[in-house]
Design an enzyme around this catalytic site. Structure first.
Site, PDB file in Angstrom:
ATOM      1  N   SER A   1       0.836  -1.199   0.000  1.00 26.68           N
ATOM      2  CA  SER A   1       0.000   0.000   0.000  1.00 26.68           C
ATOM      3  C   SER A   1       0.870   1.248   0.000  1.00 26.68           C
ATOM      4  O   SER A   1       2.029   1.208   0.423  1.00 26.68           O
ATOM      5  CB  SER A   1      -0.852  -0.058   1.285  1.00 26.68           C
ATOM      6  OG  SER A   1      -1.541   1.132   1.511  1.00 26.68           O
TER       7      SER A   1
ATOM      8  N   ILE B   1       3.139   4.314   0.276  1.00 22.04           N
ATOM      9  CA  ILE B   1       4.556   4.608   0.036  1.00 22.04           C
ATOM     10  C   ILE B   1       5.366   3.317  -0.136  1.00 22.04           C
ATOM     11  O   ILE B   1       6.265   3.233  -0.976  1.00 22.04           O
ATOM     12  CB  ILE B   1       5.118   5.462   1.200  1.00 22.04           C
ATOM     13  CG1 ILE B   1       4.338   6.792   1.308  1.00 22.04           C
ATOM     14  CG2 ILE B   1       6.601   5.749   0.999  1.00 22.04           C
ATOM     15  CD1 ILE B   1       4.652   7.614   2.559  1.00 22.04           C
TER      16      ILE B   1
ATOM     17  N   TYR C   1       2.056   7.650  17.879  1.00 27.11           N
ATOM     18  CA  TYR C   1       2.718   7.552  16.565  1.00 27.11           C
ATOM     19  C   TYR C   1       4.010   8.377  16.558  1.00 27.11           C
ATOM     20  O   TYR C   1       5.088   7.874  16.217  1.00 27.11           O
ATOM     21  CB  TYR C   1       1.721   8.065  15.527  1.00 27.11           C
ATOM     22  CG  TYR C   1       2.224   8.160  14.110  1.00 27.11           C
ATOM     23  CD1 TYR C   1       2.199   7.051  13.266  1.00 27.11           C
ATOM     24  CD2 TYR C   1       2.689   9.365  13.593  1.00 27.11           C
ATOM     25  CE1 TYR C   1       2.635   7.146  11.958  1.00 27.11           C
ATOM     26  CE2 TYR C   1       3.123   9.468  12.279  1.00 27.11           C
ATOM     27  CZ  TYR C   1       3.091   8.361  11.467  1.00 27.11           C
ATOM     28  OH  TYR C   1       3.522   8.454  10.161  1.00 27.11           O
TER      29      TYR C   1
HETATM   30  N1  LIG Z   1       1.465   9.308   4.166  1.00 27.36           N
HETATM   31  C1  LIG Z   1       2.126  10.220   4.843  1.00 27.36           C
HETATM   32  O1  LIG Z   1       1.892  11.433   4.691  1.00 27.36           O
HETATM   33  C2  LIG Z   1       3.198   9.816   5.807  1.00 27.36           C
HETATM   34  C3  LIG Z   1       3.852  10.846   6.511  1.00 27.36           C
HETATM   35  C4  LIG Z   1       4.868  10.506   7.387  1.00 27.36           C
HETATM   36  C5  LIG Z   1       5.239   9.179   7.538  1.00 27.36           C
HETATM   37  N2  LIG Z   1       4.570   8.211   6.856  1.00 27.36           N
HETATM   38  C6  LIG Z   1       5.012   6.832   7.074  1.00 27.36           C
HETATM   39  O2  LIG Z   1       5.168   6.178   5.841  1.00 27.36           O
HETATM   40  C7  LIG Z   1       4.955   4.764   6.000  1.00 27.36           C
HETATM   41  C8  LIG Z   1       3.957   4.302   4.956  1.00 27.36           C
HETATM   42  O3  LIG Z   1       2.715   4.942   5.223  1.00 27.36           O
HETATM   43  P1  LIG Z   1       1.592   5.158   4.122  1.00 27.36           P
HETATM   44  O4  LIG Z   1       1.183   6.577   4.245  1.00 27.36           O
HETATM   45  O5  LIG Z   1       2.014   4.605   2.834  1.00 27.36           O
HETATM   46  O6  LIG Z   1       0.397   4.311   4.794  1.00 27.36           O
HETATM   47  P2  LIG Z   1      -0.364   2.994   4.323  1.00 27.36           P
HETATM   48  O7  LIG Z   1      -0.893   3.190   2.962  1.00 27.36           O
HETATM   49  O8  LIG Z   1      -1.353   2.713   5.426  1.00 27.36           O
HETATM   50  O9  LIG Z   1       0.762   1.903   4.345  1.00 27.36           O
HETATM   51  C9  LIG Z   1       1.201   1.334   5.544  1.00 27.36           C
HETATM   52  C10 LIG Z   1       1.598  -0.085   5.253  1.00 27.36           C
HETATM   53  O10 LIG Z   1       2.114  -0.660   6.460  1.00 27.36           O
HETATM   54  C11 LIG Z   1       1.516  -1.942   6.584  1.00 27.36           C
HETATM   55  N3  LIG Z   1       1.543  -2.401   7.954  1.00 27.36           N
HETATM   56  C12 LIG Z   1       1.000  -1.831   9.048  1.00 27.36           C
HETATM   57  N4  LIG Z   1       1.244  -2.575  10.123  1.00 27.36           N
HETATM   58  C13 LIG Z   1       1.946  -3.653   9.702  1.00 27.36           C
HETATM   59  C14 LIG Z   1       2.489  -4.782  10.355  1.00 27.36           C
HETATM   60  N5  LIG Z   1       2.360  -4.976  11.675  1.00 27.36           N
HETATM   61  N6  LIG Z   1       3.184  -5.668   9.623  1.00 27.36           N
HETATM   62  C15 LIG Z   1       3.337  -5.499   8.286  1.00 27.36           C
HETATM   63  N7  LIG Z   1       2.830  -4.463   7.616  1.00 27.36           N
HETATM   64  C16 LIG Z   1       2.145  -3.551   8.323  1.00 27.36           C
HETATM   65  C17 LIG Z   1       0.110  -1.767   6.046  1.00 27.36           C
HETATM   66  O11 LIG Z   1      -0.470  -3.018   5.773  1.00 27.36           O
HETATM   67  P3  LIG Z   1      -2.065  -3.219   5.688  1.00 27.36           P
HETATM   68  O12 LIG Z   1      -2.465  -2.772   4.307  1.00 27.36           O
HETATM   69  O13 LIG Z   1      -2.227  -4.671   5.921  1.00 27.36           O
HETATM   70  O14 LIG Z   1      -2.673  -2.369   6.756  1.00 27.36           O
HETATM   71  C18 LIG Z   1       0.416  -0.959   4.809  1.00 27.36           C
HETATM   72  O15 LIG Z   1       0.873  -1.790   3.787  1.00 27.36           O
HETATM   73  C19 LIG Z   1       4.476   4.575   7.432  1.00 27.36           C
HETATM   74  O16 LIG Z   1       5.557   4.192   8.250  1.00 27.36           O
HETATM   75  C20 LIG Z   1       4.007   5.960   7.828  1.00 27.36           C
HETATM   76  O17 LIG Z   1       4.088   6.163   9.218  1.00 27.36           O
HETATM   77  C21 LIG Z   1       3.562   8.493   5.987  1.00 27.36           C
END
Ligand SMILES: NC(=O)c1ccc[n+]([C@@H]2O[C@H](COP(=O)([O-])OP(=O)(O)OC[C@H]3O[C@@H](n4cnc5c(N)ncnc54)[C@H](OP(=O)(O)O)[C@@H]3O)[C@@H](O)[C@H]2O)c1
Length: 315
Positions: free
Chosen positions: A48, A50, A200
């Site tokens: 999903s 990033i 978080y």
């Molecule tokens: N988007 C932003 O603006 C932003 C900003 C700062 C930091 N981040 C960081 O960037 C990273 C990616 O976030 P995203 O925005 O792309 O969110 P996302 O679309 O929710 O992606 C998060 C991914 O992590 C997986 N995940 C969560 N818990 C897990 C576990 N215990 N074991 C394995 N996989 C797990 C989710 O799997 P499921 O699909 O199964 O839930 C999903 O594939 C995260 O670390 C987030 O904190 C994002």
């Protein structure tokens, strides 16, 4: 200088505008198209947002990418979507809930049975649970997902990382960590009213705080350790965790590829970047903007000892 101003003013820098401005500063800095040919990389949470974008870009550079996901069906569906755009991509889906000790052990054992070497691990998986919850191992979920699981996975994979010539470990933190001090007295968030954004940001702060310690520790294996933040990106995770923020800022949010850029660059650039630093948009960045979030080395070591003992490694 404009780059620094963007960093301090946050909103413009973290947005797609910040990315558009900064990417003009690195016209010749992209890793070559074959930078990762022959490399094996692991991306957690690769089904999903990033993580999926990182997986696609690493594969585009020639790597075999192990997509570590907690739900194999979602992982296979992401793999199919990536393959539709890049039919030659070498993508493998492997189940791993990074918040669980046994799951992580099992995952590394399966990888070790298949490959003698890992060139990079991108610890991207992230969560912002609305209420405090604990894993089966008894740890608060954001701590287990962002800190304990990733460190354990890397510790177990050390022989595989050591077998690579220039291995990298990248932690995906968040700019939100700037708001929080190191929770040294309460790393499991047992005290006070639980707030999702605080949990978080605290655990994202721990990732950044421990990066120099882990950088030094894993330098024995020739491994570079980096932590980064991606800015603000329009992903399923953001839509679920911060729906109002997303509605207000949507026009300026980065896309997942823009948010993935620095993780891909840290993994593929040559010569390797210096270890132990915090990055955003291909530059190392300060780890504090407020006096209130600063900590001493002794306080940081206290948190490191807690984490090491929680996963059963010698600090
Ligand atoms: N988007 C932003 O603006 C932003 C900003 C700062 C930091 N981040 C960081 O960037 C990273 C990616 O976030 P995203 O925005 O792309 O969110 P996302 O679309 O929710 O992606 C998060 C991914 O992590 C997986 N995940 C969560 N818990 C897990 C576990 N215990 N074991 C394995 N996989 C797990 C989710 O799997 P499921 O699909 O199964 O839930 C999903 O594939 C995260 O670390 C987030 O904190 C994002």
């Amino acid at each position: 200088m404009v780059d620094d101003v963007l960093d301090r003013t946050i909103a413009p820098g973290y947005s797609s505008l910040g990315f558009a401005f900064r990417s003009r500063l690195w016209p010749d800095d992209d890793p070559p198209p074959d930078a990762l040919v022959g490399a094996t990389t692991v991306v957690t949470g690769a089904n999903s947002g990033i993580g999926k974008a990182i997986a696609g870009s690493l594969a585009q550079l020639g790597a075999t990418v192990v997509m570590a996901v907690r739900d194999e069906e979602r992982g296979e569906s992401a793999r199919r979507e990536l393959l539709a755009g890049q039919p030659d991509a070498d993508l493998v889906v492997e189940r791993c809930d990074v918040s669980g000790r046994a799951e992580v052990r099992d995952f590394v054992a399966r990888i070790a049975a298949r490959t003698p070497r890992i060139d990079a691990i991108v610890h991207n998986a992230g969560v912002m649970p609305p209420t405090r919850s604990q894993t089966r191992d008894g740890h608060e979920l954001t701590l287990a997902t962002h800190v304990l699981g990733p460190i354990l996975m890397t510790e177990l994979a050390r022989p595989l990382l050591a077998a690579a010539t220039s291995s990298r470990v990248v932690f995906m933190s968040s700019g939100g960590m700037y708001t929080q001090p190191l929770p040294r007295a309460d790393p499991e968030y047992r005290l006070g009213r639980y707030r999702a954004a605080t949990a978080y940001a605290r655990t994202k702060r721990i990732q950044v705080a421990l990066t120099p310690v882990l950088g030094e520790r894993w330098s024995e294996d020739g491994c570079v350790v980096a932590t980064m933040h991606p800015g603000w990106a329009d992903t399923p995770g953001l839509a679920q965790s911060l729906p109002r923020f997303r509605t207000m800022t949507r026009a300026f949010l980065r896309n997942a590829d823009q948010a993935a850029d620095t993780a891909v660059w840290l993994t593929a650039t040559s010569p390797p970047p210096p270890s132990g630093l915090f990055w955003h948009d291909r530059r190392s960045r300060p780890t504090h903007y407020r006096q209130a979030t600063r900590f001493t080395e002794a306080q940081r070591d206290e948190v490191w000892r807690y984490c090491a003992s929680a996963i059963g490694v010698t600090p």
